[in-house]
Write a protein that holds these residues in place. Structure first.
Motif, PDB file in Angstrom:
ATOM      1  N   ILE A 187       7.833 -37.550 -72.942  1.00  0.00           N
ATOM      2  CA  ILE A 187       7.708 -36.297 -73.783  1.00  0.00           C
ATOM      3  C   ILE A 187       7.597 -35.120 -72.463  1.00  0.00           C
ATOM      4  CG2 ILE A 187       6.240 -34.802 -75.232  1.00  0.00           C
ATOM      5  CD1 ILE A 187       5.634 -37.438 -76.937  1.00  0.00           C
ATOM      6  N   ASN A 188       8.169 -34.020 -72.624  1.00  0.00           N
ATOM      7  CA  ASN A 188       7.796 -32.899 -71.871  1.00  0.00           C
ATOM      8  C   ASN A 188       6.785 -32.094 -72.098  1.00  0.00           C
ATOM      9  OD1 ASN A 188       7.978 -30.930 -69.710  1.00  0.00           O
ATOM     10  ND2 ASN A 188       9.805 -30.115 -70.144  1.00  0.00           N
ATOM     11  N   PRO A 189       5.492 -31.877 -71.811  1.00  0.00           N
ATOM     12  CA  PRO A 189       4.340 -31.131 -72.435  1.00  0.00           C
ATOM     13  C   PRO A 189       4.362 -29.684 -71.891  1.00  0.00           C
ATOM     14  CG  PRO A 189       3.606 -32.567 -70.624  1.00  0.00           C
ATOM     15  CD  PRO A 189       5.101 -32.948 -70.762  1.00  0.00           C
ATOM     16  N   ASN A 190       5.181 -29.457 -70.688  1.00  0.00           N
ATOM     17  CA  ASN A 190       4.839 -28.156 -70.099  1.00  0.00           C
ATOM     18  C   ASN A 190       5.640 -27.049 -70.926  1.00  0.00           C
ATOM     19  OD1 ASN A 190       3.502 -29.362 -68.216  1.00  0.00           O
ATOM     20  ND2 ASN A 190       5.447 -29.556 -66.669  1.00  0.00           N
ATOM     21  N   ASN A 191       4.793 -25.900 -70.926  1.00  0.00           N
ATOM     22  CA  ASN A 191       5.351 -24.565 -71.482  1.00  0.00           C
ATOM     23  C   ASN A 191       5.933 -23.812 -70.286  1.00  0.00           C
ATOM     24  OD1 ASN A 191       5.111 -21.593 -72.455  1.00  0.00           O
ATOM     25  ND2 ASN A 191       4.482 -22.586 -74.346  1.00  0.00           N
ATOM     26  N   PRO A 192       7.160 -23.356 -70.251  1.00  0.00           N
ATOM     27  CA  PRO A 192       7.602 -22.578 -69.214  1.00  0.00           C
ATOM     28  C   PRO A 192       6.838 -21.531 -68.721  1.00  0.00           C
ATOM     29  CG  PRO A 192       9.254 -23.485 -70.559  1.00  0.00           C
ATOM     30  CD  PRO A 192       8.100 -23.769 -71.174  1.00  0.00           C
ATOM     31  N   ALA A 193       6.122 -20.838 -69.863  1.00  0.00           N
ATOM     32  CA  ALA A 193       5.117 -19.540 -69.396  1.00  0.00           C
ATOM     33  C   ALA A 193       3.946 -20.098 -68.488  1.00  0.00           C
ATOM     34  CB  ALA A 193       4.684 -19.047 -70.755  1.00  0.00           C
ATOM     35  N   GLY A 194       3.662 -21.262 -68.342  1.00  0.00           N
ATOM     36  CA  GLY A 194       2.678 -21.615 -67.663  1.00  0.00           C
ATOM     37  C   GLY A 194       2.943 -22.213 -66.314  1.00  0.00           C
ATOM     38  N   PRO A 197      -7.656 -51.212 -68.410  1.00  0.00           N
ATOM     39  CA  PRO A 197      -7.006 -50.435 -69.500  1.00  0.00           C
ATOM     40  C   PRO A 197      -6.980 -48.844 -69.190  1.00  0.00           C
ATOM     41  CG  PRO A 197      -9.134 -50.906 -70.298  1.00  0.00           C
ATOM     42  CD  PRO A 197      -9.200 -51.631 -68.760  1.00  0.00           C
ATOM     43  N   VAL A 198      -7.743 -48.464 -68.168  1.00  0.00           N
ATOM     44  CA  VAL A 198      -7.749 -47.085 -68.003  1.00  0.00           C
ATOM     45  C   VAL A 198      -7.396 -46.942 -66.312  1.00  0.00           C
ATOM     46  CG1 VAL A 198      -8.867 -44.562 -68.237  1.00  0.00           C
ATOM     47  CG2 VAL A 198      -8.871 -46.371 -70.141  1.00  0.00           C
ATOM     48  N   THR A 199      -6.477 -46.052 -66.111  1.00  0.00           N
ATOM     49  CA  THR A 199      -6.500 -45.673 -64.453  1.00  0.00           C
ATOM     50  C   THR A 199      -6.360 -44.212 -64.360  1.00  0.00           C
ATOM     51  OG1 THR A 199      -4.288 -45.975 -64.622  1.00  0.00           O
ATOM     52  CG2 THR A 199      -5.551 -47.988 -63.888  1.00  0.00           C
ATOM     53  N   LYS A 200      -6.760 -43.842 -63.273  1.00  0.00           N
ATOM     54  CA  LYS A 200      -6.370 -42.535 -62.905  1.00  0.00           C
ATOM     55  C   LYS A 200      -5.020 -41.908 -62.679  1.00  0.00           C
ATOM     56  CE  LYS A 200     -11.001 -41.859 -60.686  1.00  0.00           C
ATOM     57  NZ  LYS A 200     -11.650 -41.169 -59.414  1.00  0.00           N
ATOM     58  N   THR A 201      -4.583 -40.514 -62.978  1.00  0.00           N
ATOM     59  CA  THR A 201      -3.120 -40.246 -62.756  1.00  0.00           C
ATOM     60  C   THR A 201      -3.156 -39.356 -61.747  1.00  0.00           C
ATOM     61  OG1 THR A 201      -3.734 -38.679 -64.350  1.00  0.00           O
ATOM     62  CG2 THR A 201      -2.779 -40.681 -65.188  1.00  0.00           C
ATOM     63  N   PHE A 202      -1.996 -39.579 -61.132  1.00  0.00           N
ATOM     64  CA  PHE A 202      -1.747 -38.592 -59.904  1.00  0.00           C
ATOM     65  C   PHE A 202      -0.327 -37.748 -60.173  1.00  0.00           C
ATOM     66  CE2 PHE A 202       0.431 -37.762 -55.940  1.00  0.00           C
ATOM     67  CZ  PHE A 202      -0.505 -36.741 -55.159  1.00  0.00           C
ATOM     68  N   GLY A 203      -0.264 -36.435 -60.086  1.00  0.00           N
ATOM     69  CA  GLY A 203       0.973 -36.018 -60.299  1.00  0.00           C
ATOM     70  C   GLY A 203       0.304 -34.301 -60.630  1.00  0.00           C
ATOM     71  N   CYS A 204       1.221 -33.584 -61.266  1.00  0.00           N
ATOM     72  CA  CYS A 204       1.282 -32.146 -61.321  1.00  0.00           C
ATOM     73  C   CYS A 204       0.569 -31.958 -62.695  1.00  0.00           C
ATOM     74  CB  CYS A 204       2.803 -31.505 -61.261  1.00  0.00           C
ATOM     75  SG  CYS A 204       3.758 -31.759 -59.881  1.00  0.00           S
ATOM     76  N   SER A 205      -0.349 -30.910 -62.594  1.00  0.00           N
ATOM     77  CA  SER A 205      -0.995 -30.829 -63.752  1.00  0.00           C
ATOM     78  C   SER A 205      -0.057 -30.198 -64.775  1.00  0.00           C
ATOM     79  CB  SER A 205      -1.937 -29.568 -63.356  1.00  0.00           C
ATOM     80  OG  SER A 205      -1.300 -28.324 -63.083  1.00  0.00           O
ATOM     81  N   ILE A 206      -0.481 -30.464 -66.108  1.00  0.00           N
ATOM     82  CA  ILE A 206       0.041 -29.931 -67.137  1.00  0.00           C
ATOM     83  C   ILE A 206       0.206 -28.592 -67.173  1.00  0.00           C
ATOM     84  CG2 ILE A 206       0.399 -29.948 -69.828  1.00  0.00           C
ATOM     85  CD1 ILE A 206       0.562 -32.823 -68.466  1.00  0.00           C
ATOM     86  N   LYS A 207       1.185 -27.764 -67.672  1.00  0.00           N
ATOM     87  CA  LYS A 207       1.318 -26.397 -67.732  1.00  0.00           C
ATOM     88  C   LYS A 207       1.181 -25.773 -68.900  1.00  0.00           C
ATOM     89  CE  LYS A 207       2.108 -26.762 -63.598  1.00  0.00           C
ATOM     90  NZ  LYS A 207       1.856 -27.867 -63.146  1.00  0.00           N
ATOM     91  N   TRP A 208       0.072 -26.030 -69.380  1.00  0.00           N
ATOM     92  CA  TRP A 208      -0.477 -25.353 -70.712  1.00  0.00           C
ATOM     93  C   TRP A 208      -0.203 -23.937 -70.902  1.00  0.00           C
ATOM     94  CZ3 TRP A 208      -1.670 -29.237 -73.385  1.00  0.00           C
ATOM     95  CH2 TRP A 208      -2.179 -30.332 -73.064  1.00  0.00           C
ATOM     96  N   ALA A 209       0.110 -23.509 -72.002  1.00  0.00           N
ATOM     97  CA  ALA A 209       0.415 -21.944 -72.287  1.00  0.00           C
ATOM     98  C   ALA A 209      -0.372 -21.257 -71.709  1.00  0.00           C
ATOM     99  CB  ALA A 209       0.803 -21.659 -73.771  1.00  0.00           C
ATOM    100  N   GLU A 210      -1.728 -21.619 -71.890  1.00  0.00           N
ATOM    101  CA  GLU A 210      -2.962 -20.506 -71.437  1.00  0.00           C
ATOM    102  C   GLU A 210      -2.555 -20.345 -69.946  1.00  0.00           C
ATOM    103  OE1 GLU A 210      -5.078 -24.456 -72.169  1.00  0.00           O
ATOM    104  OE2 GLU A 210      -3.717 -23.264 -73.009  1.00  0.00           O
ATOM    105  N   LYS A 211      -1.846 -21.026 -69.074  1.00  0.00           N
ATOM    106  CA  LYS A 211      -1.785 -21.099 -67.857  1.00  0.00           C
ATOM    107  C   LYS A 211      -0.949 -19.754 -67.457  1.00  0.00           C
ATOM    108  CE  LYS A 211      -3.185 -25.296 -65.828  1.00  0.00           C
ATOM    109  NZ  LYS A 211      -2.716 -26.571 -65.015  1.00  0.00           N
ATOM    110  N   SER A 212      -0.334 -19.079 -68.396  1.00  0.00           N
ATOM    111  CA  SER A 212       0.309 -18.163 -68.173  1.00  0.00           C
ATOM    112  C   SER A 212      -0.401 -16.717 -67.440  1.00  0.00           C
ATOM    113  CB  SER A 212       1.224 -17.515 -69.481  1.00  0.00           C
ATOM    114  OG  SER A 212       0.204 -17.102 -70.336  1.00  0.00           O
TER     115      SER A 212
END
Length: 381
Positions: free
Chosen positions: A97-104, A202-217
């Motif tokens: 699933i791509n969660p990123n909003n291009p506006a962010g 069962p839980v590990t940390k994640t490394f990568g690019c932050s999610i580009k939420w719409a509010e980041k616009s």
């Protein structure tokens, strides 16, 4: 070139900054171990609509949030493809699933990709990379991402047959695909669920690019404000200067454009060239514009450049013999404007085009140049 959509205007941005609110103040809670998989209804790049029920026969459901632009997400593509292939016959379903909003997504965040995160560009990425799993788009509403709460791309969630969350976090502990990971966390979790065992971690940390939420616009608006503040100037340049520009005695990839204010196609494409500069300049792209206007029209050329926020190297040809200019730029050039070149260090011309550019084609050429490209190259097998 597709323009990034700006959802929040400058008035909203000013209000948020005035109250001290920023993108980090929005809470996106990550699903916890033992919780039920939230349902979703999302379009896939194959034209189908997917829900949780689409995978009802799977013994294990793997949902991984990825995107096009992130270099870490790119680095895991082939591992996800292999995971899908290796476990398809064991009752494991993988869905991305791509969660990123291009506006962010800021332009300079696209510097490590030839594609953005729009739905249409997802189709291109899946085709080019030969995805063997469904690739779904959540960027328009981000409802599903808000339910699952990924913190980065990639972020993987693994559910058992009852669709209870058993693992969430990283795929493994080695971003670089050319190196062997010390811990294959996601594979270990899949194996444990298939064999009815508890997952050690069962839980590990994640490394990568932050999610580009719409509010980041709002940060895109801020970036445009910052770019507008950058000084724009224009200097004169003679034949000797043009030759030096084309020799490119730098460590940068040069994008050179010959243009004029009276040239319709030049004006039409100029914003795309500035966009390419904003996208790749932090990686070593240098944009050089050379105006073929009459030197007496220098002020008019400068005003145009200022409107376009062209803060790169700008020149106006100081001579009165345009044919000497043509020969100095490229003897193969017929002389029609615009004329665009990409020049590697030490003067190797890798692109020369007379007439209006195809911005997407030029973007791909720049990204595919050996000086650019992905951070990690897949190991040769």
């Amino acid at each position: 070139m597709k323009k990034l959509i700006i959802c929040l205007n400058l008035i909203l941005a000013s209000a948020l900054f005035a109250t001290g609110q920023n993108a980090h103040s929005f809470d996106h809670k990550t699903l916890e171990i033992g919780e039920q998989a939230p349902d979703f209804r999302l379009p896939g790049i194959d034209g189908k609509t997917y829900t949780l029920a689409s995978f009802k026969d799977a013994k294990v459901l793997v949902i991984v949030f990825i995107c096009n632009h992130c270099p870490t997400s790119q680095a895991y593509e082939n591992r996800l493809i292999k995971m899908t292939s290796d476990y398809a016959g064991k009752g494991v379903a993988v869905v991305a699933i791509n969660p990123n909003n291009p506006a962010g997504l800021r332009l300079d965040e696209l510097g490590y990709s030839d594609l953005g995160d729009s739905f249409d560009e997802m189709k291109i990425r899946a085709k080019n990379a030969h995805y063997n799993f469904p690739y779904l788009y959540d960027g328009e509403t981000e409802v599903t991402a808000n339910k699952y709460g990924p913190v980065a791309t990639p972020h993987i969630f693994i559910f058992d047959k009852d669709r209870k969350l058993r693992y969430n976090g990283r795929i493994d502990d080695m971003e670089n695909p050319a190196k062997i990971p010390h811990s294959t966390d996601a594979i270990n979790a899949i194996e444990a669920v298939l064999n009815g065992k508890e997952i050690a971690v069962p839980v590990t940390k994640t490394f990568g690019c932050s999610i580009k939420w719409a509010e980041k616009s709002v940060w895109i608006d801020k970036a445009q404000i910052d770019w507008a503040k950058e000084p724009v100037k224009i200097d004169t340049l003679g034949i000797a200067g043009i030759k030096e520009v084309l020799k490119n005695h730098t460590d940068k990839l040069r994008l050179v454009n010959l243009w004029a204010t009276w040239c319709g196609p030049c004006v039409a494409e100029f914003s795309d060239l500035v966009t390419l500069n904003h996208t790749y300049r932090d990686r070593g792209l240098e944009f050089v514009s050379i105006s073929a206007d009459d030197p007496a029209k220098k002020d008019k050329a400068l005003q145009f450049l200022q409107r376009k926020q062209a803060s790169g190297l700008n020149y106006i040809y100081s001579g009165d013999d345009k044919y000497k200019m043509i020969e100095a730029v490229d003897p193969k050039w017929d002389g029609a404007l615009p004329y665009t070149l990409v020049v590697e260090p030490d003067g190797k011309i890798v692109y020369a085009h007379q007439g209006q550019i195809d911005a997407e084609e030029l973007r791909k050429l720049i990204f595919d140049d050996p000086m650019m490209g992905r951070i990690y190259k897949e190991p040769v097998k």
